[in-house]
Every structure is written in structure tokens, then in C-alpha cells.
Design an enzyme around this catalytic site. Structure first.
Site, PDB file in Angstrom:
ATOM      1  N   ASP A  16       0.815  -1.216   0.000  1.00 19.62           N
ATOM      2  CA  ASP A  16       0.000   0.000   0.000  1.00 19.62           C
ATOM      3  C   ASP A  16       0.848   1.265   0.000  1.00 19.62           C
ATOM      4  O   ASP A  16       0.592   2.199  -0.772  1.00 19.62           O
ATOM      5  CB  ASP A  16      -0.948   0.005   1.203  1.00 19.62           C
ATOM      6  CG  ASP A  16      -2.096  -0.985   1.036  1.00 19.62           C
ATOM      7  OD1 ASP A  16      -2.161  -1.653  -0.018  1.00 19.62           O
ATOM      8  OD2 ASP A  16      -2.924  -1.093   1.954  1.00 19.62           O
ATOM      9  N   ARG A  98       1.341   6.983  17.001  1.00 22.56           N
ATOM     10  CA  ARG A  98       1.174   7.950  15.915  1.00 22.56           C
ATOM     11  C   ARG A  98       1.839   9.295  16.163  1.00 22.56           C
ATOM     12  O   ARG A  98       2.436   9.865  15.248  1.00 22.56           O
ATOM     13  CB  ARG A  98      -0.316   8.151  15.610  1.00 22.56           C
ATOM     14  CG  ARG A  98      -1.069   6.873  15.250  1.00 22.56           C
ATOM     15  CD  ARG A  98      -0.293   5.961  14.346  1.00 22.56           C
ATOM     16  NE  ARG A  98      -1.036   4.777  13.954  1.00 22.56           N
ATOM     17  CZ  ARG A  98      -0.477   3.602  13.702  1.00 22.56           C
ATOM     18  NH1 ARG A  98       0.829   3.459  13.822  1.00 22.56           N
ATOM     19  NH2 ARG A  98      -1.206   2.573  13.328  1.00 22.56           N
ATOM     20  N   ASP A 127      -6.511   6.886  12.578  1.00 21.13           N
ATOM     21  CA  ASP A 127      -5.105   7.229  12.401  1.00 21.13           C
ATOM     22  C   ASP A 127      -4.905   8.487  11.574  1.00 21.13           C
ATOM     23  O   ASP A 127      -3.971   9.254  11.814  1.00 21.13           O
ATOM     24  CB  ASP A 127      -4.354   6.056  11.772  1.00 21.13           C
ATOM     25  CG  ASP A 127      -3.986   4.991  12.797  1.00 21.13           C
ATOM     26  OD1 ASP A 127      -4.013   5.304  14.000  1.00 21.13           O
ATOM     27  OD2 ASP A 127      -3.687   3.856  12.393  1.00 21.13           O
ATOM     28  N   SER A 181      -6.390  -6.995   8.694  1.00 25.16           N
ATOM     29  CA  SER A 181      -5.233  -6.104   8.665  1.00 25.16           C
ATOM     30  C   SER A 181      -4.589  -6.061  10.049  1.00 25.16           C
ATOM     31  O   SER A 181      -5.260  -6.259  11.067  1.00 25.16           O
ATOM     32  CB  SER A 181      -5.644  -4.696   8.234  1.00 25.16           C
ATOM     33  OG  SER A 181      -6.479  -4.106   9.211  1.00 25.16           O
TER      34      SER A 181
END
Length: 408
Positions: A16, A98, A127, A181
Site C-alpha cells: 500500500d 502515531r 489514524d 489487517s
């Protein structure tokens, strides 16, 4: 937004983000800098360097950094001083990673003269919010590119077609739909999507990657002693360890005993509910031990205030406000509370559970002579309790008198 000239991309080396890299080059015609962070996800990172070079990125524009110590020391540990859990259960493993990634994206942008950053978070998740709120807090003028909100590659087929047309290598296991995922770092593993989307169906055992099934864990309990200084864990069984090494060691204990599994339907900041399978083996042990040492070192009212504020603090982290003034204000209060949280907690690990079974400290507020059922040699005068009770009962008695007068 004006067309960016140079973009720093949060790059994993996976399919990705490789597609995003090429898309940035073709859609914007800009120079791309890649940043790959080692946060303890357990993957080799050198393949990301080779993949970036294959896609035309010069070696000077490839950043691969080991941030494990900074991650635990400056983000995980401050959060654990607060005993932070979101919606009563989630230990915020994705959320706390993050802001560090965004911090480095902004710093690398400044170092390389980039005017934009980019990330691979989708437009449905939390996110994107976390990356961008952190970025804007650190550089209010930065441009942020979120390809999933811009491009027309809206299906797996289109993504693979784009990859093939641009000669991006596609691993065989990427041809089919991934069963779920995964996001991972030193604190946790998160799995969601596909086979996990129906919250009524048990998650298959193969989803769990970091812990053995508690039913298959050893039949004999194991005891470990975790030492703390000012609220931070510093040792295991008397051995001083760096923050990242300590959390890694706790992960090993947790994996062995099946500790830290969570099946949660949570309320996302963007409004929807989602189901996630989380594994936080070392974090679950650390939280239990920290609360254990706080039991004897933290003043009662200070501890109760912390517990009242904790949900707000956890929500700030979950929603992406790590670099906000309100989080920093709360952090100062929390860190003040930890001045005397020094000592050792003894924890029993057994079949999926971590339980404090002993705690001791030179800073302890626990006084055995005051609580003993034996003769306390005058340390506590039980007659004093009568006046204490009468004063606390006064308003209750006045309310009762008023109600009786009104005939209620």
C-alpha cells in the site's frame, strides 16, 4: 492546496505505501522522501530501503530509524503513569505510536526542506486524525497529503492494476484478499477488518500472533518482581533494564502465559464503531504492576483524582491530541503524582492473568501498626471515629429531618 515540491512519506515498505509512493510521484510530480520507523513491530526494515531504491528514491532521501527506546521512554511510559485505558479496556497501542511518527515526519521535513508529509491512513479510521493533528500541532504550515481521501484507487483490483502498470512488485500472498489487517509495535498488535467485522463471531485463534492461548499456557504460575522509580518501570527481578528492553522482556513473559488479549468493539473518534483484536502482553503486566505499587505509595485522594481524570486523558490520546495543551497540563499533574511511586511489585502470571501479590517501598504510606487487628499500642484511638462519623453524618441527618417534617 498548492502542489507540493517535496513530500516526506511514512513508508512501511509494504504494497500500500509503495503504491502511495509511486502515486505521489505521478499525481504531484514531486520529490519523495521515505521515513520508516522501527517501533518494535518485529519486521526487518532493510527490505523497505531496497524497495524505496527500486522505486527511484535516492539513498539520501531514505530514512530508517530505530525509535524503540524513544517510543517507550517518551510516549508509552508517560501514558502508563496515568494507567490510561480507553473505554475501560484498550491500552492505546496504536494511538500512542502515531504522535512519534508524526514528530519525526515533521523533523525530517525540516531537515530536507520538504513542504509536505503524507501517510497511508484511510478516510474511515482514527489514524488519519492522529497523524494530522500531531503534524499541525508541531508545524501549523505543513501540507498533509492523505491519498486514500484523494485518489480513485477505491478497490483492491484498482490498487493491484496500478501496481502492475508501475512495476511495483506484488507478493503472491497479496493477490488475494487479506483475511484481516494488522498494526504492530513494541506495545501491542492490533488486528481488524474482513473476518473480524462481525462482532458476534469469535475471532479465530490464528488471529492472535503475540500470545499463546491462555488455555495452553503453562500449568505452573510464574512470579516476577518489577521495580519502579517515580512511576516508571526500571527493572525486572532486580536487573536494571532500558525502557524498550524492559517492555520487550515483559512481552516475552506475557506471550508465554497468554496475557493481554482483548476483543473489543470501540467507538472511533470519526463516529463509527469498530471491532478490534488487541494483544498487549507486556503492557497488561506493566499496568497491573504499576497499579500495585501505587496502592502503597499514592495518597488516597491523589489516586482517586487520577482515576477520575484518566478517562479524559485516555480519550485525548485515542483522539490524537497528544501534543495538545490540555494533555500536557494533565501530564504535569500525573507526573507530580508519581514523585513517590517508587518500589517493587511482585506479580503472578498464570493462564492469561497478571495479578499483583506483593508490593513494598521505602516511600510506602502503608502503616501496619495503624491497621493491625492486634494491639496497636496507641497508634490509633478508635474513639476518634465517633466524632468523625457525627460530623460527616450532620448533613445527612439534616436532610432526613427536613424529609420527616414534610411527611415524606
Amino acid at each position: 492546496m498548492s502542489t507540493p515540491k517535496k513530500v516526506v512519506l511514512a513508508y512501511s515498505g509494504g504494497l500500500d505505501t509503495s503504491i502511495i509512493l509511486k502515486w505521489l510521484q505521478t499525481a504531484y510530480g514531486c520529490e519523495v522522501v521515505t521515513f520508516t520507523a522501527d517501533l518494535g513491530q518485529g519486521e526487518e526494515l532493510e527490505p523497505a530501503r531496497k524497495k524505496a531504491e527500486l522505486l527511484g528514491i535516492s539513498p539520501d532521501n531514505i530514512y530508517i530509524e530505530d525509535l524503540r527506546e524513544e517510543f517507550v521512554r517518551d510516549f508509552v511510559f508517560p501514558m502508563f503513569r496515568a494507567n490510561a485505558v480507553y473505554e475501560g479496556l484498550y491500552l492505546l497501542g496504536s494511538s500512542i505510536a502515531r504522535p512519534l511518527i508524526s514528530k519525526r515526519l515533521i523533523e525530517i521535513a525540516a531537515e530536507t526542506g520538504a513542504d509536505a508529509i503524507a501517510h497511508g491512513a484511510t478516510g474511515k479510521g482514527n489514524d488519519q486524525v492522529r497523524f494530522e493533528l500531531a503534524a499541525y500541532a508541531l508545524n501549523p504550515d505543513i501540507k498533509v497529503i492523505a491519498p486514500w481521501r484523494e485518489w480513485d484507487l477505491t478497490s483492491r483490483t484498482r490498487l493491484l492494476d496500478f501496481a502492475e502498470k508501475n512495476q511495483i512488485p506484488i507478493a503472491k500472498d497479496k493477490r488475494g484478499e487479506a483475511p484481516f489487517s494488522v498494526d504492530a509495535n513494541l506495545l501491542h498488535t492490533s488486528s481488524e477488518g474482513k473476518i473480524l467485522e462481525d462482532p458476534a463471531v469469535d475471532a479465530p485463534d490464528y488471529v492472535y500472533q503475540r500470545t499463546v492461548n491462555p488455555e495452553d499456557a503453562p500449568d505452573t504460575p510464574e512470579f516476577i518482581e518489577i521495580g519502579f522509580e517515580r512511576g516508571d518501570a526500571v527493572s525486572i527481578n532486580g536487573e536494571a533494564l532500558s525502557p524498550a528492553t524492559l517492555l520487550t522482556r515483559l512481552n516475552d513473559y506475557g506471550r508465554k502465559h497468554g496475557i493481554g488479549r482483548l476483543d473489543l468493539v470501540e467507538g472511533r473518534f470519526v463516529g463509527m464503531k469498530s471491532r478490534g483484536i488487541y494483544e498487549t502482553p507486556g503492557g497488561a503486566i506493566l499496568l497491573e504492576a504499576h497499579r500495585g505499587i501505587e496502592q502503597i505509595t499514592l495518597d488516597r485522594n491523589a489516586g482517586h483524582l487520577k482515576d477520575q481524570l484518566m478517562p479524559q486523558y485516555a480519550e485525548m490520546i485515542y483522539n490524537g491530541f497528544w501534543f495538545s495543551p490540555e494533555r500536557e497540563m494533565l501530564q504535569a499533574l500525573i507526573d507530580k503524582s508519581q514523585e513517590h511511586v517508587t518500589g517493587t511489585a511482585r506479580v503472578k502470571l498464570y493462564k492469561g492473568l497478571a495479578r499483583t501479590v506483593g508490593r513494598w517501598s521505602d516511600q510506602s504510606l502503608y502503616s501496619e501498626e495503624h491497621v493491625t487487628f492486634e494491639d496497636d499500642a496507641g497508634a490509633y484511638d478508635q474513639k476518634d471515629a465517633a466524632g468523625f462519623i457525627k460530623l460527616n453524618a450532620l448533613r445527612l441527618r439534616l436532610n432526613a429531618m427536613r424529609a420527616r417534617k414534610a411527611g415524606k
